[in-house]
Design an enzyme around this catalytic site. Structure first.
Site, PDB file in Angstrom:
ATOM      1  CG  HIS A  68      -2.105  -0.896   1.058  1.00 17.08           C
ATOM      2  ND1 HIS A  68      -3.405  -0.504   1.328  1.00 17.08           N
ATOM      3  CD2 HIS A  68      -2.196  -2.202   0.654  1.00 17.08           C
ATOM      4  CE1 HIS A  68      -4.234  -1.515   1.088  1.00 17.08           C
ATOM      5  NE2 HIS A  68      -3.516  -2.551   0.691  1.00 17.08           N
ATOM      6  CG  ASP A  69       5.038   3.281   1.724  1.00 19.92           C
ATOM      7  OD1 ASP A  69       4.621   4.463   1.710  1.00 19.92           O
ATOM      8  OD2 ASP A  69       6.246   2.991   1.743  1.00 19.92           O
ATOM      9  N   GLY A  74       6.069   5.232  -4.596  1.00 17.51           N
ATOM     10  CA  GLY A  74       7.326   4.565  -4.303  1.00 17.51           C
ATOM     11  C   GLY A  74       7.414   4.208  -2.829  1.00 17.51           C
ATOM     12  CG  ASP A  76       7.145   7.756  -0.017  1.00 19.26           C
ATOM     13  OD1 ASP A  76       6.316   6.887   0.341  1.00 19.26           O
ATOM     14  OD2 ASP A  76       6.812   8.860  -0.500  1.00 19.26           O
ATOM     15  CB  SER A  78       4.260   8.779   2.139  1.00 17.91           C
ATOM     16  OG  SER A  78       3.856   7.839   1.144  1.00 17.91           O
ATOM     17  N   PRO A 159      -5.125  -0.465  -6.962  1.00 18.92           N
ATOM     18  CG  PRO A 159      -4.015  -2.368  -7.696  1.00 18.92           C
ATOM     19  CD  PRO A 159      -3.778  -1.062  -7.004  1.00 18.92           C
TER      20      PRO A 159
END
Length: 208
Positions: A68-69, A74, A76, A78, A159
């Site tokens: 999921h990240d 990329g 990262d 986040s 997706p």
């Protein structure tokens, strides 16, 4: 897919995500010598091991977290950032878990090596360790990722499971991934789901 194949799939596919600004020069042993005589990867492994034996289902949870990240911008980290409109708040991420594991590792690493090790690398190293602890193969992880500082729910474009094959291939292609990459990734995530179900039912049956 055998445990060794699972480990290989994880190693190859997650390195294949090239979106975002999260990569410097990835290399083996990036942190060697950056924290004195301490081995960062040993610190990570010790915390992950303790967490895994407390809850083996974190293996599947962490693998899902990294997917999921990485798929958004990329690898990262986040997805770890808090905020009223951060990636955590996007509907596909509301069921993501394992944040406590990464936080525990980060806290321990910061005690000995403050401001050096990225959360993005911690996630990658933690997944390597839980795969091994789950009976999968041992694989090396290149490190040197940089953490991202932009985390927006509006950027989450994972997706949907309702997409057709053609739509799924197109979604992965937009991330620079091939249809073969897609098959490996989705297959790995399905295996993780089955592993999670197996571990939950095994734990529950052992306590009856």
């Amino acid at each position: 897919m055998s445990p060794k194949a699972l480990a290989l799939a994880l190693m190859i596919i997650f390195v294949s995500f090239t979106g975002g600004e999260c990569y410097g020069e990835l290399q083996m042993g990036f942190y060697r010598g950056k924290c004195g005589f301490l081995d960062v990867e040993t610190i990570v492994a010790s915390v992950v091991k303790a967490k895994f034996f407390g809850d083996p289902t974190i293996a599947a949870a962490l693998i899902r977290m990294q997917f999921h990240d990485c798929f958004v911008n990329g690898c990262d980290a986040s997805i770890l950032l808090d905020g009223s409109s951060s990636e955590k708040t996007a509907p596909p991420n509301l069921s993501v878990r394992g944040y406590d594991v990464i936080d525990a590792v980060k806290d321990q690493v910061e005690k000995f090596c403050p401001g050096v090790v990225s959360c993005a690398d911690i996630i990658s190293m933690a997944i390597r360790d839980v795969v091994f602890l789950s009976g999968g193969g041992k694989y090396n992880v290149q490190t040197g990722r940089r953490d991202g500082f932009v985390s927006l729910a509006s950027n989450v474009d994972l997706p949907s499971p309702t997409l057709s094959v053609a739509e799924s291939i197109a979604a992965f292609a937009r991330k620079g991934l091939t249809d073969t990459d897609m098959v490996y990734l989705l297959g790995t995530l399905n295996i993780c789901l089955l592993l999670h179900i197996y571990l939950v039912t095994s734990t529950n049956s052992s306590t009856v």
